[in-house]
Design an enzyme around this catalytic site. Structure first.
Site, PDB file in Angstrom:
ATOM      1  N   ASP A 144     -36.070  27.906 -14.795  1.00 32.51           N
ATOM      2  CA  ASP A 144     -36.687  27.571 -16.084  1.00 32.51           C
ATOM      3  C   ASP A 144     -37.195  28.806 -16.827  1.00 32.51           C
ATOM      4  OD1 ASP A 144     -36.258  24.968 -15.439  1.00 32.51           O
ATOM      5  OD2 ASP A 144     -38.321  24.530 -14.881  1.00 32.51           O
TER       6      ASP A 144
ATOM      7  N   CYS B  55     -45.248  12.666 -17.246  1.00 28.55           N
ATOM      8  CA  CYS B  55     -45.000  11.238 -17.033  1.00 28.55           C
ATOM      9  C   CYS B  55     -43.857  11.117 -16.041  1.00 28.55           C
ATOM     10  CB  CYS B  55     -44.636  10.549 -18.346  1.00 28.55           C
ATOM     11  SG  CYS B  55     -44.239   8.790 -18.185  1.00 28.55           S
TER      12      CYS B  55
ATOM     13  N   CYS C 254     -39.860   7.240 -15.607  1.00 25.30           N
ATOM     14  CA  CYS C 254     -38.402   7.109 -15.560  1.00 25.30           C
ATOM     15  C   CYS C 254     -37.823   7.667 -14.260  1.00 25.30           C
ATOM     16  CB  CYS C 254     -37.750   7.757 -16.783  1.00 25.30           C
ATOM     17  SG  CYS C 254     -37.931   9.547 -16.901  1.00 25.30           S
TER      18      CYS C 254
END
Length: 346
Positions: free
Chosen positions: A132, A239, A242
């Protein structure tokens, strides 16, 4: 020779702690069309860095033309607890699993460097390692190398690791035997799309980051749109919804690396205590954590939105104490939280 070196490399990667190691050709990935569509729609929001060096981000072969192979590695961080359980505790904050202990960038890069050094010593090649930290399309590379496939939530899913894993890559001038690209195994499943609290997926395999709670709590500066605040619940950093509902997680193994095991105080921290953090307290609590990057103001803003969503009158005074905070974004969030818990900020 290529096959032997690749096999030995994978054994070294496993010894270093990686769960999977696969290889692809840098030229096997070109996400120009999808990236252009994503940026053109403005779905990247304030993440201007995604629009920079698009050619490098879209085509790995352009980032370092001398590279002949890309080694893509997966490191598991599967939690030992149910990450969705805290969502039913409105006086507590929900922190994304990956941020409940040490910063994965540091841990993964250390392992990557170990594997890369081995490859250099064995083959005399040149290498570059990424976690990243550069315009590298890790997920597309992961699919091309056979690590997993990009699911309908746009994250990489693995038959061996489920959804809970970090991706690192080693670009190298060594010519290594390639692995077979992975294919989509999502089928008709819509679990990840249907669970999203903010409807951040315009369609399967598409994400509007501007509505994603991970983006809103981490990348978005300033006040969050009032229409979205109430949908954030008690999610104060990231979050996992998902990811957590993906059926492929039934094959995931709990993280072996203790640095990824959740710190008990971060699994379901009390909102009242977090809201009272000053700069020094924030830095002390999140030393070595990726949460430290967003700084106290943005974090406390998120906590105040969670307090507002709790509807807990007992937390009203905690919010009221911050209505005149030196950070105007925190003060705005505090006034909103007071109003949502049945009080007035005046």
């Amino acid at each position: 020779m290529k096959e032997e070196l690749a096999a030995r490399l994978k054994a070294e990667a496993e010894a270093a702690g990686f769960a999977l190691c696969r290889v692809c050709d840098p030229g096997a990935v070109d996400i120009s069309e999808g990236l252009t569509r994503f940026l053109g729609a403005g779905w990247h929001g304030e993440m201007g860095w995604l629009a920079e060096r698009v050619a490098w981000r879209a085509r790995p072969s352009a980032l370092w033309p001398e590279a002949r192979s890309v080694v893509v590695l997966g490191e598991v961080y599967t939690p030992g607890h149910d990450p969705l359980e805290v969502l039913d505790r409105p006086d507590r904050g929900a922190i994304s699993v990956y941020a409940q202990n040490r910063d994965y960038h540091d841990v993964v890069k250390k392992r990557l460097k170990r594997v890369a050094r081995w490859l250099v010593e064995e083959s005399g090649c040149d290498v570059k390692v990424f976690v990243d930290t550069a315009p590298v399309p890790e997920k597309a590379l992961g699919q091309a190398a056979g690590l997993g496939w990009q699911g309908k939530h746009t994250n990489l899913v693995s038959r061996q690791m489920g959804s809970w894993f970090f991706i690192g890559s080693i670009y190298t001038t060594a010519d290594l035997a390639r692995d077979t690209a992975e294919v989509d195994h999502c089928g008709s499943c819509r679990a990840c799309l249907d669970v999203c609290p903010t409807d951040a997926f315009p369609a399967p395999y598409q994400l509007d980051a501007r509505r994603c709670i991970s983006y809103l709590t981490i990348e978005h500066a300033g006040p969050v749109d009032v229409a979205l605040r109430g949908l954030m619940g008690n999610r104060i950093y990231g979050c996992d919804d998902c990811l957590a509902v993906c059926p492929w997680n039934k094959f995931a193994q709990e993280a072996r690396e203790v640095k990824y095991h959740a710190r008990p105080e971060l699994v379901a921290p009390r909102l009242a205590e977090l809201a009272r953090l000053d700069d020094a307290g924030f830095r002390a609590l999140f030393s070595g954590s990726p949460i430290k990057r967003i700084k106290r103001g943005r974090f406390v803003r998120n906590v105040l939105y969670a307090i507002g969503n709790s509807g807990d009158a007992g937390l009203r005074e905690v919010a009221r104490d911050l209505c005149e905070d030196a950070d105007p974004v925190v003060a705005d969030a505090a006034r909103w939280a007071v109003s949502q818990t049945g009080g007035t900020s005046g």
